[in-house]
Design a protein around this motif. Structure first.
Motif, PDB file in Angstrom:
ATOM      1  N   ILE A 121       0.865  -1.197   0.000  1.00  0.00           N
ATOM      2  CA  ILE A 121       0.000   0.000   0.000  1.00  0.00           C
ATOM      3  C   ILE A 121       0.891   1.233   0.000  1.00  0.00           C
ATOM      4  O   ILE A 121       2.075   1.155   0.358  1.00  0.00           O
ATOM      5  CB  ILE A 121      -0.996  -0.021   1.200  1.00  0.00           C
ATOM      6  CG1 ILE A 121      -2.154   0.959   0.957  1.00  0.00           C
ATOM      7  CG2 ILE A 121      -0.288   0.259   2.522  1.00  0.00           C
ATOM      8  CD1 ILE A 121      -3.362   0.742   1.874  1.00  0.00           C
ATOM      9  N   GLY A 122       0.334   2.366  -0.381  1.00  0.00           N
ATOM     10  CA  GLY A 122       1.124   3.604  -0.451  1.00  0.00           C
ATOM     11  C   GLY A 122       2.247   3.406  -1.456  1.00  0.00           C
ATOM     12  O   GLY A 122       2.038   2.863  -2.544  1.00  0.00           O
ATOM     13  N   GLY A 136       9.124   5.391   1.349  1.00  0.00           N
ATOM     14  CA  GLY A 136       8.125   4.577   0.649  1.00  0.00           C
ATOM     15  C   GLY A 136       7.731   5.171  -0.703  1.00  0.00           C
ATOM     16  O   GLY A 136       7.649   4.474  -1.713  1.00  0.00           O
ATOM     17  N   ARG A 137       7.502   6.470  -0.738  1.00  0.00           N
ATOM     18  CA  ARG A 137       7.032   7.102  -1.979  1.00  0.00           C
ATOM     19  C   ARG A 137       8.155   7.319  -2.983  1.00  0.00           C
ATOM     20  O   ARG A 137       7.927   7.836  -4.064  1.00  0.00           O
ATOM     21  CB  ARG A 137       6.318   8.412  -1.645  1.00  0.00           C
ATOM     22  CG  ARG A 137       7.123   9.355  -0.759  1.00  0.00           C
ATOM     23  CD  ARG A 137       6.219  10.423  -0.151  1.00  0.00           C
ATOM     24  NE  ARG A 137       6.928  11.285   0.791  1.00  0.00           N
ATOM     25  CZ  ARG A 137       7.048  11.060   2.088  1.00  0.00           C
ATOM     26  NH1 ARG A 137       6.527   9.963   2.616  1.00  0.00           N
ATOM     27  NH2 ARG A 137       7.683  11.915   2.873  1.00  0.00           N
ATOM     28  N   GLN A 141       6.543  11.490   7.424  1.00  0.00           N
ATOM     29  CA  GLN A 141       5.094  11.451   7.170  1.00  0.00           C
ATOM     30  C   GLN A 141       4.344  11.179   8.470  1.00  0.00           C
ATOM     31  O   GLN A 141       3.526  10.287   8.560  1.00  0.00           O
ATOM     32  CB  GLN A 141       4.715  10.422   6.090  1.00  0.00           C
ATOM     33  CG  GLN A 141       5.141   8.972   6.317  1.00  0.00           C
ATOM     34  CD  GLN A 141       6.604   8.744   6.070  1.00  0.00           C
ATOM     35  OE1 GLN A 141       7.142   9.232   5.084  1.00  0.00           O
ATOM     36  NE2 GLN A 141       7.265   8.033   6.969  1.00  0.00           N
ATOM     37  N   VAL A 161       0.338  10.682   9.016  1.00  0.00           N
ATOM     38  CA  VAL A 161      -0.543   9.528   8.800  1.00  0.00           C
ATOM     39  C   VAL A 161      -0.695   8.685  10.069  1.00  0.00           C
ATOM     40  O   VAL A 161      -1.463   7.731  10.104  1.00  0.00           O
ATOM     41  CB  VAL A 161      -0.048   8.642   7.624  1.00  0.00           C
ATOM     42  CG1 VAL A 161      -0.062   9.422   6.327  1.00  0.00           C
ATOM     43  CG2 VAL A 161       1.323   8.070   7.898  1.00  0.00           C
ATOM     44  N   SER A 203       4.422   1.257  -1.566  1.00  0.00           N
ATOM     45  CA  SER A 203       4.679  -0.145  -1.876  1.00  0.00           C
ATOM     46  C   SER A 203       3.636  -0.706  -2.838  1.00  0.00           C
ATOM     47  O   SER A 203       3.645  -1.900  -3.149  1.00  0.00           O
ATOM     48  CB  SER A 203       4.707  -0.956  -0.573  1.00  0.00           C
ATOM     49  OG  SER A 203       5.713  -0.440   0.271  1.00  0.00           O
ATOM     50  N   SER A 210       6.436  -4.327   1.606  1.00  0.00           N
ATOM     51  CA  SER A 210       6.199  -3.393   2.707  1.00  0.00           C
ATOM     52  C   SER A 210       7.538  -2.996   3.307  1.00  0.00           C
ATOM     53  O   SER A 210       8.286  -3.861   3.774  1.00  0.00           O
ATOM     54  CB  SER A 210       5.324  -4.034   3.794  1.00  0.00           C
ATOM     55  OG  SER A 210       5.216  -3.174   4.909  1.00  0.00           O
ATOM     56  N   LYS A 211       7.813  -1.715   3.297  1.00  0.00           N
ATOM     57  CA  LYS A 211       9.079  -1.243   3.858  1.00  0.00           C
ATOM     58  C   LYS A 211       9.210  -1.702   5.316  1.00  0.00           C
ATOM     59  O   LYS A 211      10.209  -2.256   5.717  1.00  0.00           O
ATOM     60  CB  LYS A 211       9.139   0.281   3.748  1.00  0.00           C
ATOM     61  CG  LYS A 211      10.382   0.888   4.355  1.00  0.00           C
ATOM     62  CD  LYS A 211      10.448   2.380   4.108  1.00  0.00           C
ATOM     63  CE  LYS A 211      11.560   2.998   4.940  1.00  0.00           C
ATOM     64  NZ  LYS A 211      11.740   4.423   4.697  1.00  0.00           N
ATOM     65  N   THR A 212       8.160  -1.468   6.094  1.00  0.00           N
ATOM     66  CA  THR A 212       8.232  -1.762   7.520  1.00  0.00           C
ATOM     67  C   THR A 212       7.810  -3.187   7.857  1.00  0.00           C
ATOM     68  O   THR A 212       8.155  -3.722   8.893  1.00  0.00           O
ATOM     69  CB  THR A 212       7.283  -0.820   8.288  1.00  0.00           C
ATOM     70  OG1 THR A 212       5.969  -0.971   7.704  1.00  0.00           O
ATOM     71  CG2 THR A 212       7.726   0.626   8.167  1.00  0.00           C
ATOM     72  N   PHE A 213       7.020  -3.778   7.003  1.00  0.00           N
ATOM     73  CA  PHE A 213       6.385  -5.074   7.226  1.00  0.00           C
ATOM     74  C   PHE A 213       5.539  -5.090   8.498  1.00  0.00           C
ATOM     75  O   PHE A 213       5.376  -6.103   9.171  1.00  0.00           O
ATOM     76  CB  PHE A 213       7.398  -6.225   7.240  1.00  0.00           C
ATOM     77  CG  PHE A 213       6.983  -7.341   6.327  1.00  0.00           C
ATOM     78  CD1 PHE A 213       7.152  -7.236   4.962  1.00  0.00           C
ATOM     79  CD2 PHE A 213       6.357  -8.486   6.825  1.00  0.00           C
ATOM     80  CE1 PHE A 213       6.730  -8.242   4.095  1.00  0.00           C
ATOM     81  CE2 PHE A 213       5.939  -9.500   5.979  1.00  0.00           C
ATOM     82  CZ  PHE A 213       6.123  -9.384   4.609  1.00  0.00           C
ATOM     83  N   THR A 256       2.627  -2.848   8.303  1.00  0.00           N
ATOM     84  CA  THR A 256       1.466  -2.076   7.875  1.00  0.00           C
ATOM     85  C   THR A 256       0.205  -2.943   7.893  1.00  0.00           C
ATOM     86  O   THR A 256       0.161  -4.015   7.272  1.00  0.00           O
ATOM     87  CB  THR A 256       1.721  -1.505   6.459  1.00  0.00           C
ATOM     88  OG1 THR A 256       2.943  -0.771   6.523  1.00  0.00           O
ATOM     89  CG2 THR A 256       0.600  -0.602   6.006  1.00  0.00           C
ATOM     90  N   GLN A 290       0.790  10.911  -3.975  1.00  0.00           N
ATOM     91  CA  GLN A 290       1.529  10.489  -2.779  1.00  0.00           C
ATOM     92  C   GLN A 290       2.901  11.144  -2.744  1.00  0.00           C
ATOM     93  O   GLN A 290       3.326  11.670  -1.711  1.00  0.00           O
ATOM     94  CB  GLN A 290       1.693   8.969  -2.709  1.00  0.00           C
ATOM     95  CG  GLN A 290       2.275   8.559  -1.340  1.00  0.00           C
ATOM     96  CD  GLN A 290       2.950   7.206  -1.297  1.00  0.00           C
ATOM     97  OE1 GLN A 290       3.211   6.584  -2.320  1.00  0.00           O
ATOM     98  NE2 GLN A 290       3.260   6.753  -0.093  1.00  0.00           N
TER      99      GLN A 290
HETATM  100  O1  F6P Z   1       1.037   6.160   4.397  1.00  0.00           O
HETATM  101  C1  F6P Z   1       2.123   6.005   5.244  1.00  0.00           C
HETATM  102  C2  F6P Z   1       3.143   5.054   4.691  1.00  0.00           C
HETATM  103  O2  F6P Z   1       4.132   4.903   5.649  1.00  0.00           O
HETATM  104  C3  F6P Z   1       3.730   5.471   3.352  1.00  0.00           C
HETATM  105  O3  F6P Z   1       4.727   6.412   3.476  1.00  0.00           O
HETATM  106  C4  F6P Z   1       4.187   4.169   2.814  1.00  0.00           C
HETATM  107  O4  F6P Z   1       4.467   4.228   1.449  1.00  0.00           O
HETATM  108  C5  F6P Z   1       3.013   3.290   3.172  1.00  0.00           C
HETATM  109  O5  F6P Z   1       2.591   3.768   4.436  1.00  0.00           O
HETATM  110  C6  F6P Z   1       3.294   1.824   3.216  1.00  0.00           C
HETATM  111  O6  F6P Z   1       4.273   1.505   4.153  1.00  0.00           O
HETATM  112  P1  F6P Z   1       5.041   0.130   4.148  1.00  0.00           P
HETATM  113  O7  F6P Z   1       5.787   0.021   2.851  1.00  0.00           O
HETATM  114  O8  F6P Z   1       5.951   0.152   5.324  1.00  0.00           O
HETATM  115  O9  F6P Z   1       4.020  -0.981   4.241  1.00  0.00           O
END
Ligand code: F6P
Length: 540
Positions: free
Chosen positions: A153-154, A268-269, A498, A501, A156, A206-209, A211, A350
């Motif tokens: 999402i976002g 992420g963006r 960000q 959010v 990703s 997912s950058k953070t895994f 979300t 975004q």
């Molecule tokens: O909307 C907030 C955000 O952190 C974005 O910056 C990012 O692209 C998106 O959520 C998804 O985050 P992630 O890649 O960690 O799942």
């Protein structure tokens, strides 16, 4: 030490200058200078920018460039490229530009050679993509992979989804690519309803895994796969992950051997050209992806090396500031005349709005001026039959970026000339309009003259490229990344965090158990009433 924005000499000069030129009409500016349409243009890296249809004089442009200089844009740009921690609120480097450095380049970031790391990951991605595309990477039952579903999402999601759509012409047509982002189960259900599990690969991005939306969809995908294939061992053949967080990937149950990494210095963006682009690479192949990266790199070099006056991202950024901060324009429209770029404006939303939707300076003070605009748009010519009326005759000033290509990837009959005739006609009509005296002279009934007149003086940029290739798309994305950067630098804000959010996410976590529970609600009266109504109407 950079002065606060409104105290910089160029800002003050622009305020005075604005009062003098704000009513100038593009008709007069063009009449005074017959060469304007060729003079106020800039060509770099295959992008021809015509910025002559902007409400600027040579003096405006000089002052805007002075403002960029006084704002320290160059020093901040160089700090970004060098890997300094310019994302101060998260204490991170901002190095999406390292993702497209050529092989053999060297860039030390946080004690590691970022370029070498990027190329090691790219090599693993290319090997994996090559095996999937060749039918060598097989699903659990031995069948080749025919379907790829990116879950993210976002950044990703928007990056790979937009770029896949944009580069569909170059994609494998015998494979299906889908992108699931929304936590609304409809998104997942519709994406997989005609797919067979034994031929489907999920790329969990997912950058953070951590979300919520992505992990919920990934769990549902795993259940869907297991209900079809009935064996936990199938997960390893049908799931790969793209993330910065190896521990969470493993906790989810994806083998770290099937994980493609990137670092936290990629926002992420800004991540479509990192491992987050894996689904795109699966679609267009490693060579196509390399061309895509080469396009980014070409624009990076231009941004670093071209003088500010002849620098595409700087010019676009400063023109945006002219309308945003002096004319009071609140939005900009991005209007690609290419169906393949259908999701480009959504992607830029975004990129721009999450980056520059800030209201405190780097030092934490509340800004006393406008920051990032609302970004929106749709591909031409569809938008013409929807919202262009307001741009032409409404009361709001909406600067537009028109993006078009000289050659179509689908040259059918005279479609492309018709498309481009509209492209050119719109910028002409917006700029010059049709004054009341001309309308009256054309025989229109007197009572309709006011309705049928066009004031004009609506500004636009025209970006003309030869053909939509992976490299051209990379250049366009990098152009807008750096435009956003320039504006953030002038506004003295952090374009790379960000925090905005977060609050909604935290409140949602609190509300989740309340929806199925009976307990007392302690929100405001509106939220309480809405939750009570939902509780009594929801399916049990
Ligand atoms: O909307 C907030 C955000 O952190 C974005 O910056 C990012 O692209 C998106 O959520 C998804 O985050 P992630 O890649 O960690 O799942």
């Amino acid at each position: 030490m950079t002065l606060p924005l409104t105290e910089r000499p160029a800002w003050k000069a622009l305020e005075t200058h604005f009062a003098e030129v704000k009513n100038l009409h593009l008709r007069d500016l063009f009449a005074q200078d017959p060469a304007r349409g060729e003079r106020l243009t800039l060509e770099a890296e295959g992008i021809y920018l015509d910025y002559s249809k902007n409400r600027v004089t040579d003096q405006t442009l000089r002052l805007l460039i002075n403002l960029a200089r006084e704002s320290g844009v160059e020093a901040r740009r160089d700090a970004m490229f060098a890997g300094e921690h310019i994302n101060s609120t998260e204490d991170r480097a901002v190095l999406h530009t390292a993702l497209r450095l050529p092989a053999g380049a060297r860039l030390i970031a946080d004690g590691e050679d970022a370029a070498a790391f990027v190329h090691a990951v790219l090599a693993r991605m290319a090997d994996f993509a090559g095996r999937v595309r060749a039918g060598e990477w097989r699903g659990f039952t031995g069948k080749p992979i025919r379907n790829v579903v990116n879950i993210g999402i976002g950044g990703s999601d928007l990056g790979p989804a937009m770029a896949y759509e944009a580069l569909r012409h170059y994609a494998r047509r015998d494979m299906t690519f889908r992108f699931v982002s929304n936590v609304d189960a409809t998104d997942f259900a519709e994406a997989v309803r005609d797919l067979s599990a034994d031929e489907t690969l999920f790329v969990v991005s997912s950058k953070t895994f951590t979300t919520l939306e992505t992990l919920t969809n990934a769990r549902t995908a795993r259940d869907w796969l297991l209900s079809a294939l009935g064996d936990e061992a199938a997960v390893a053949r049908h799931f790969v992950a793209v993330s910065t967080n190896a521990a969470e990937v493993e906790r989810f149950g994806i083998d770290p051997a099937n994980m493609f990494e990137f670092r936290d210095w990629v926002g992420g963006r800004y991540s479509v050209d990192s491992a987050i682009g894996l689904s795109l690479m699966l679609a267009i192949g490693p060579e196509g992806f390399a061309d895509f990266l080469a396009g980014f790199y070409a624009m990076d070099r231009h941004f670093r090396e071209a003088p500010l006056e002849a620098n595409l991202p700087v010019l676009l950024g400063m023109l945006g500031i002219w309308y945003n901060n002096f004319f009071g324009a609140e939005t900009i429209a991005v209007l690609p005349y290419d169906q393949y770029l259908a999701r480009f404006s959504a992607y830029l939303q975004q990129l721009d709005m999450e980056s520059n939707g800030k209201s405190v300076t780097l030092g934490g003070a509340r800004v006393s001026y406008q920051t990032g605009p609302v970004v929106w748009g749709q591909p031409g010519t569809n938008g013409q039959h929807a919202f262009y009326q307001l741009i032409h005759q409404g009361t709001k000033l909406i600067p537009c970026d028109f993006i078009g290509f000289a050659r179509s990837l689908n040259p059918l009959g005279d479609h492309h000339d018709l498309l481009m005739a509209n492209f050119f006609a719109q910028t002409e009509a917006l700029a010059f309009g049709k004054p009341a005296d001309e309308v009256a002279a054309s025989g229109v009934q007197p009572e309709l003259v006011a309705h049928r007149s066009f004031e004009g003086n609506r500004p636009s940029n025209t970006l003309l490229l030869e053909e939509l290739t992976p490299s051209a798309l990379g250049k366009l994305i990098a152009l807008y990344e750096h435009k956003v950067f320039v504006q953030g630098a002038v506004w003295d804000i952090n374009s790379f965090d960000q925090w905005g959010v977060e609050l909604g996410k935290v409140l949602a976590q609190r509300i989740v158990p309340e929806l199925s529970g009976q307990g007392e609600l302690e929100h405001d009266s509106s939220t309480n009433a809405l939750i009570r109504r939902y509780r009594s109407a929801r399916r049990s």
